[in-house]
Design an enzyme around this catalytic site. Structure first.
Site, mmCIF file in Angstrom:
data_model
loop_
_atom_site.group_PDB
_atom_site.id
_atom_site.type_symbol
_atom_site.label_atom_id
_atom_site.label_comp_id
_atom_site.label_asym_id
_atom_site.label_seq_id
_atom_site.Cartn_x
_atom_site.Cartn_y
_atom_site.Cartn_z
ATOM 1 N N ARG A 126 -3.658 -10.237 4.864
ATOM 2 C CA ARG A 126 -3.805 -10.335 3.406
ATOM 3 C C ARG A 126 -2.552 -9.739 2.771
ATOM 4 N NH1 ARG A 126 -5.645 -7.117 -0.858
ATOM 5 N NH2 ARG A 126 -6.892 -8.218 -2.458
ATOM 6 N N LYS A 131 0.843 -1.190 0.000
ATOM 7 C CA LYS A 131 0.000 0.000 0.000
ATOM 8 C C LYS A 131 0.886 1.251 0.000
ATOM 9 C CE LYS A 131 -4.044 -2.004 0.016
ATOM 10 N NZ LYS A 131 -5.029 -2.043 1.100
#
Length: 276
Positions: free
Chosen positions: A265, A231
């Site tokens: 995840r 991210k």
């Protein structure tokens, strides 16, 4: 899961009649069937490459394969349900045939794709929209009886990446969870996993606050999913690219595990496999 006192909660979820124990953290490997995902677009968008990647993820420690056919990165192409279904093709049923012990979550915000995935053999619905982008999806999930991942996000597809400055990010996300969980319960959805939505409409500062206060999400009543892999809030402040922050990401993953993450995840489960 660890709570604020470091104790463990015996969470489990019912996946098609199979009781999955989450008291020991599980790794969720990301399988993008997309040409335009920010980190691996186009690598696994045919059945052969997707099956090989699923095998690699499972061999490297993933207990869950998260299959997604639509990129939700900023400025990604918007797809309709029929295009998601076309991209998925036989991938879910092939994984289930080759690796029957694997668990498959389906990353979609469409009710029609959930119906298709259920017929193909999925075990979990991973809906980034919290039921807000398709008015039928929660009823569809309820009919399947599958566990549902509830993610915090802005209310529309077009606004999902708009940065909001929250007075208190933990309180705001928990208020959202409280309202949505009540709705899910009314719909008859029993197994709920909470995902605070890293990367969606939060400032860099707030996302690090979310990591620091991760144990407070859901007040210890629900299993928690953490999805921070590659991210931008990690790599952009450092002036790096997504593949250049492995060390920094590992440190954050370990911190999230210490603070009670039940599911992590990520793109490369091997980075955490030996730490569990």
């Amino acid at each position: 899961m660890g709570n604020i006192f470091g104790e463990a909660f015996p969470f489990s979820i019912n996946c098609n009649g199979r009781l999955v124990d989450l008291s020991a953290p599980k790794l969720m490997g990301i399988l993008n069937l997309t040409p335009d995902s920010f980190s691996d677009g186009g690598k696994f968008n045919n059945e052969k490459s997707a099956l090989l990647q699923a095998e690699k993820l499972l061999n490297n420690g993933a207990a869950i394969i998260d299959v997604g056919a639509q990129s939700t990165r900023p400025n990604a192409q918007y797809l309709k349900a029929d295009e998601e279904i076309r991209r998925i093709g036989n991938v879910i049923s092939l994984i289930k045939k080759e690796f029957p012990e694997s668990l498959i979550s389906l990353d979609t915000f469409y009710s029609e794709v959930v119906k298709f995935g259920y017929e193909e053999g999925i075990d979990i619905v991973n809906d980034i929209s919290a039921g807000q982008f398709d008015s039928e999806i929660l009823d569809t999930v309820s009919k399947t009886g599958l566990p549902y991942i509830l993610m915090h996000i802005n209310p529309t597809y077009d606004s999902m990446h708009e940065k909001i400055k929250f007075d208190d990010i933990i309180i705001s996300v928990n208020r959202f969870f409280s309202e949505k969980v009540s709705l899910l319960r009314l719909k008859g959805i029993k197994d709920i996993i909470l995902d605070p939505g890293f990367g969606f409409g939060k400032t860099v500062e707030d996302q690090f606050k979310m990591i620091d206060g991760f144990q407070y999400f859901g007040f210890g009543k629900f299993p928690l999913l953490a999805g921070i892999s590659k991210k931008s809030f990690i790599y952009k402040p450092l002036g790096k690219q997504p593949d250049e922050v492995e060390k920094e990401t590992l440190e954050l993953h370990l911190k999230l595990l210490e603070k009670g993450a039940n599911i992590v995840r990520l793109h490369e489960p091997e980075t955490l496999k030996s730490k569990l």
